[in-house]
Design a protein around this motif. Structure first.
Motif, mmCIF file in Angstrom:
data_model
loop_
_atom_site.group_PDB
_atom_site.id
_atom_site.type_symbol
_atom_site.label_atom_id
_atom_site.label_comp_id
_atom_site.label_asym_id
_atom_site.label_seq_id
_atom_site.Cartn_x
_atom_site.Cartn_y
_atom_site.Cartn_z
ATOM 1 N N LEU A 90 -39.348 -52.171 -125.808
ATOM 2 C CA LEU A 90 -39.603 -52.551 -124.429
ATOM 3 C C LEU A 90 -38.351 -52.596 -123.562
ATOM 4 C CD1 LEU A 90 -42.414 -53.133 -125.611
ATOM 5 C CD2 LEU A 90 -42.583 -55.011 -123.976
ATOM 6 N N ASP A 91 -37.194 -52.309 -124.142
ATOM 7 C CA ASP A 91 -35.996 -52.164 -123.320
ATOM 8 C C ASP A 91 -35.745 -50.702 -122.949
ATOM 9 O OD1 ASP A 91 -35.202 -51.194 -125.763
ATOM 10 O OD2 ASP A 91 -33.495 -52.550 -126.004
ATOM 11 N N ASP A 92 -36.667 -49.816 -123.311
ATOM 12 C CA ASP A 92 -36.590 -48.419 -122.893
ATOM 13 C C ASP A 92 -36.695 -48.343 -121.369
ATOM 14 O OD1 ASP A 92 -37.897 -45.674 -122.204
ATOM 15 O OD2 ASP A 92 -37.267 -45.412 -124.285
ATOM 16 N N ALA A 93 -35.962 -47.418 -120.758
ATOM 17 C CA ALA A 93 -35.922 -47.310 -119.299
ATOM 18 C C ALA A 93 -37.288 -47.012 -118.692
ATOM 19 C CB ALA A 93 -34.924 -46.226 -118.883
ATOM 20 N N ARG A 94 -38.181 -46.402 -119.470
ATOM 21 C CA ARG A 94 -39.505 -46.089 -118.934
ATOM 22 C C ARG A 94 -40.361 -47.329 -118.741
ATOM 23 N NH1 ARG A 94 -40.643 -41.571 -123.439
ATOM 24 N NH2 ARG A 94 -39.119 -42.941 -124.483
ATOM 25 N N VAL A 95 -40.124 -48.346 -119.549
ATOM 26 C CA VAL A 95 -40.927 -49.566 -119.479
ATOM 27 C C VAL A 95 -40.529 -50.357 -118.234
ATOM 28 C CG1 VAL A 95 -41.498 -51.738 -120.619
ATOM 29 C CG2 VAL A 95 -41.204 -49.656 -121.974
ATOM 30 N N GLY A 96 -41.496 -50.640 -117.395
ATOM 31 C CA GLY A 96 -41.247 -51.352 -116.149
ATOM 32 C C GLY A 96 -40.964 -50.448 -114.967
ATOM 33 N N SER A 97 -40.929 -49.142 -115.184
ATOM 34 C CA SER A 97 -40.621 -48.231 -114.079
ATOM 35 C C SER A 97 -41.803 -48.019 -113.139
ATOM 36 C CB SER A 97 -40.146 -46.880 -114.627
ATOM 37 O OG SER A 97 -41.171 -46.242 -115.368
ATOM 38 N N ALA A 98 -43.012 -48.362 -113.577
ATOM 39 C CA ALA A 98 -44.190 -48.217 -112.718
ATOM 40 C C ALA A 98 -44.618 -49.535 -112.101
ATOM 41 C CB ALA A 98 -45.356 -47.619 -113.518
ATOM 42 N N GLY A 99 -44.126 -50.649 -112.613
ATOM 43 C CA GLY A 99 -44.509 -51.944 -112.079
ATOM 44 C C GLY A 99 -44.262 -53.038 -113.094
ATOM 45 N N LEU A 100 -44.466 -54.277 -112.679
ATOM 46 C CA LEU A 100 -44.341 -55.433 -113.549
ATOM 47 C C LEU A 100 -45.559 -56.326 -113.377
ATOM 48 C CD1 LEU A 100 -40.599 -56.495 -113.066
ATOM 49 C CD2 LEU A 100 -41.620 -55.559 -115.150
ATOM 50 N N ALA A 101 -45.774 -57.188 -114.349
ATOM 51 C CA ALA A 101 -46.927 -58.086 -114.317
ATOM 52 C C ALA A 101 -46.900 -58.960 -113.069
ATOM 53 C CB ALA A 101 -46.944 -58.954 -115.577
ATOM 54 N N ASN A 170 -50.962 -53.990 -121.009
ATOM 55 C CA ASN A 170 -50.408 -53.386 -119.808
ATOM 56 C C ASN A 170 -50.295 -51.884 -120.028
ATOM 57 O OD1 ASN A 170 -49.575 -55.790 -118.049
ATOM 58 N ND2 ASN A 170 -48.644 -56.307 -120.014
ATOM 59 N N VAL A 171 -50.709 -51.114 -119.041
ATOM 60 C CA VAL A 171 -50.635 -49.656 -119.093
ATOM 61 C C VAL A 171 -49.827 -49.182 -117.892
ATOM 62 C CG1 VAL A 171 -51.925 -47.486 -119.067
ATOM 63 C CG2 VAL A 171 -52.871 -49.478 -120.258
ATOM 64 N N GLU A 172 -48.756 -48.452 -118.150
ATOM 65 C CA GLU A 172 -47.940 -47.889 -117.077
ATOM 66 C C GLU A 172 -48.186 -46.384 -116.986
ATOM 67 O OE1 GLU A 172 -43.931 -49.445 -116.396
ATOM 68 O OE2 GLU A 172 -44.104 -50.354 -118.394
ATOM 69 N N ILE A 173 -48.293 -45.899 -115.758
ATOM 70 C CA ILE A 173 -48.577 -44.485 -115.512
ATOM 71 C C ILE A 173 -47.551 -43.973 -114.514
ATOM 72 C CG2 ILE A 173 -50.275 -42.833 -114.670
ATOM 73 C CD1 ILE A 173 -52.415 -45.056 -115.329
ATOM 74 N N ILE A 174 -46.829 -42.933 -114.893
ATOM 75 C CA ILE A 174 -45.826 -42.342 -114.000
ATOM 76 C C ILE A 174 -46.183 -40.877 -113.779
ATOM 77 C CG2 ILE A 174 -43.400 -41.812 -113.632
ATOM 78 C CD1 ILE A 174 -44.119 -44.331 -116.285
ATOM 79 N N SER A 197 -56.818 -55.911 -118.886
ATOM 80 C CA SER A 197 -55.956 -54.740 -118.793
ATOM 81 C C SER A 197 -55.397 -54.597 -117.388
ATOM 82 C CB SER A 197 -56.739 -53.478 -119.173
ATOM 83 O OG SER A 197 -55.915 -52.346 -119.194
ATOM 84 N N SER A 198 -54.069 -54.534 -117.292
ATOM 85 C CA SER A 198 -53.401 -54.279 -116.011
ATOM 86 C C SER A 198 -52.773 -52.896 -116.068
ATOM 87 C CB SER A 198 -52.322 -55.335 -115.751
ATOM 88 O OG SER A 198 -52.895 -56.605 -115.549
ATOM 89 N N HIS A 199 -53.127 -52.059 -115.101
ATOM 90 C CA HIS A 199 -52.578 -50.710 -115.014
ATOM 91 C C HIS A 199 -51.632 -50.636 -113.817
ATOM 92 C CE1 HIS A 199 -55.685 -48.314 -117.542
ATOM 93 N NE2 HIS A 199 -55.684 -49.585 -117.906
ATOM 94 N N PHE A 200 -50.456 -50.068 -114.041
ATOM 95 C CA PHE A 200 -49.467 -49.904 -112.976
ATOM 96 C C PHE A 200 -49.140 -48.417 -112.878
ATOM 97 C CE2 PHE A 200 -48.791 -53.783 -115.384
ATOM 98 C CZ PHE A 200 -48.899 -54.764 -114.410
ATOM 99 N N ALA A 201 -49.287 -47.848 -111.697
ATOM 100 C CA ALA A 201 -49.033 -46.413 -111.538
ATOM 101 C C ALA A 201 -48.055 -46.171 -110.406
ATOM 102 C CB ALA A 201 -50.331 -45.665 -111.276
ATOM 103 N N ARG A 202 -47.144 -45.205 -110.627
ATOM 104 C CA ARG A 202 -46.247 -44.719 -109.590
ATOM 105 C C ARG A 202 -46.495 -43.233 -109.412
ATOM 106 N NH1 ARG A 202 -41.057 -44.454 -111.772
ATOM 107 N NH2 ARG A 202 -41.052 -42.180 -111.616
#
Length: 394
Positions: A90-101, A170-174, A197-202
């Motif tokens: 979870l410290d990968d740069a992709r994690v959190g790049s679409a949003g946060l809780a 949590n699901v992130e979509i870029i 389920s929380s989905h965050f998309a950029r």
């Protein structure tokens, strides 16, 4: 991970409020909500909060505040050319790049997950990938998924949920520049399952995202998509289909933030309710930011009531911070059958029971047919027909 504001949003300063010591002033704009990856950064949930007051909070306390198993949630990802799958920290740069809780349950899942499943699409030829996730028990679990379409990539990702589970994820979509991505999340859980389920998309410049939520199974299912149209010319299509049976609670809170100019969004959610205690919640928020000139946006929610004893909450919201837009609107409706449709079908020799069934099927399948994947659409048609077979439409 430390707390941070939502993407493209200012930091919120806590102020004293007349309702009690330590209470923050309510946020004035949707994108001002506090966001963090840490569970403890959020106040305790009472059930009176705006984001929780329509949810059966007492039935999901373990997912909001309890210890969650953060080991890899069972998942099988189909192989396809131009698609890579890996488990990342979870410290990968992709994690959190679409949003946060933006609320305590999502932050609990974020804090608890040990690794994230990363699926990356790189092919400029359309590909299809299925993430099969099957729960085998109801022990409280956490999960995190990151789906990325690299520049100009095209593809369909289906997240297929079945079995038995108590899952918060949590699901992130870029969708990077020029990409064309469809993400479908299917909830066909067993009757006793609970899924938050929380989905965050950029969505970046000239990229297209079609996001589809289909909720048919489970005791409590709460799917909250949050889509940020961050690049000029970005396009977001958000579709939803749900069918609530007796005692079932199906909830969707949809947020679309037009950040960049000349962005387009369409939100269309449709649901049916049948049986005592069937409950649905749909909240739609569209924010057109001050820099989102030329925006074209429309959101709607339709609910079809098939029996007494049901309840559908439908709340569309629209905020506009610029006067230079192409168009914006919202609509909501909840009701029973259209008698003219029934009369039309019966006048052509179709008996009343079959006519009612066809009206419901046509109402719901309007969403299914927009997915753009024939095999998946056929499967969903069969699933909706199975739901209708158990309904005595009145």
């Amino acid at each position: 991970m430390s707390s941070a504001p939502a993407p493209h949003a200012p930091t919120i300063e806590t102020q004293q409020h007349a309702h009690g010591p330590g209470s923050p002033v309510p946020v004035q704009t949707r994108n001002e909500r506090f966001a963090s990856a840490s569970h403890d950064d959020f106040p305790a949930v009472t059930g009176r909060e705006l984001e929780w007051k329509l949810t059966p909070v007492d039935k999901i306390r373990d997912l909001i505040d309890g210890a969650l198993d953060g080991s890899a949630f069972p998942a099988e990802v189909s192989a396809a050319a131009g698609v890579t799958t890996e488990w990342i920290t979870l410290d990968d740069a992709r994690v959190g790049s679409a949003g946060l809780a933006e609320e305590r349950a999502a932050a609990n899942a974020w804090s608890s997950a040990e690794k994230a499943l990363a699926v990356t699409l790189t092919s400029e030829e359309a590909v299809a990938v299925t993430i099969e996730r099957t729960g085998t028990d109801r022990a409280p679990r956490a999960a995190h998924t990151v789906i990325t379409a690299t520049p100009n990539a095209r593809g369909l990702v289906v997240i297929d949920h079945r079995g038995s589970a108590r899952l918060s994820e949590n699901v992130e979509i870029i969708a990077e520049a020029g990409s064309d991505l469809t993400v479908v999340t299917l909830q066909e859980w067993d009757d006793e399952s609970v899924h938050l389920s929380s989905h965050f998309a950029r969505v970046d410049k000239d990229a297209h995202l079609k996001h589809v939520v289909v909720s048919l199974g489970g005791a409590i299912v709460r799917v909250n998509p949050s889509v940020h149209l961050a690049g000029a010319g970005a396009d977001g299509q958000l579709l939803g289909l749900y069918f609530a049976d007796a005692g079932q609670h199906l909830e969707q809170r949809v947020y679309v933030h037009h950040i960049a100019p000349h962005t387009v969004s369409r939100v269309n959610y449709k649901g049916a309710l049948n049986g005592k205690g069937a409950r649905t919640v749909w909240v739609g928020d569209v924010l057109i930011g001050r820099d989102a000139t030329g925006t074209d946006s429309y959101e709607q929610n339709r609910n079809l009531v098939l029996s007494d004893g049901t309840r559908a909450d439908s709340i569309p919201n629209l905020e506009i911070e610029t006067g230079d837009i192409a168009g914006a609107g919202h609509a909501s409706a909840t009701g029973r059958f259209d008698d003219e449709q029934l009369f039309y079908l019966q006048s052509r020799g179709i008996d009343e029971a079959e006519a009612r069934r066809l009206v419901v099927l046509g109402f719901l399948l309007d969403v299914v047919q927009k997915i753009g994947a024939p095999d998946l659409e056929a499967r969903l048609v069969a699933a909706v027909e199975a739901e209708l077979d158990a309904v005595e439409v009145v």
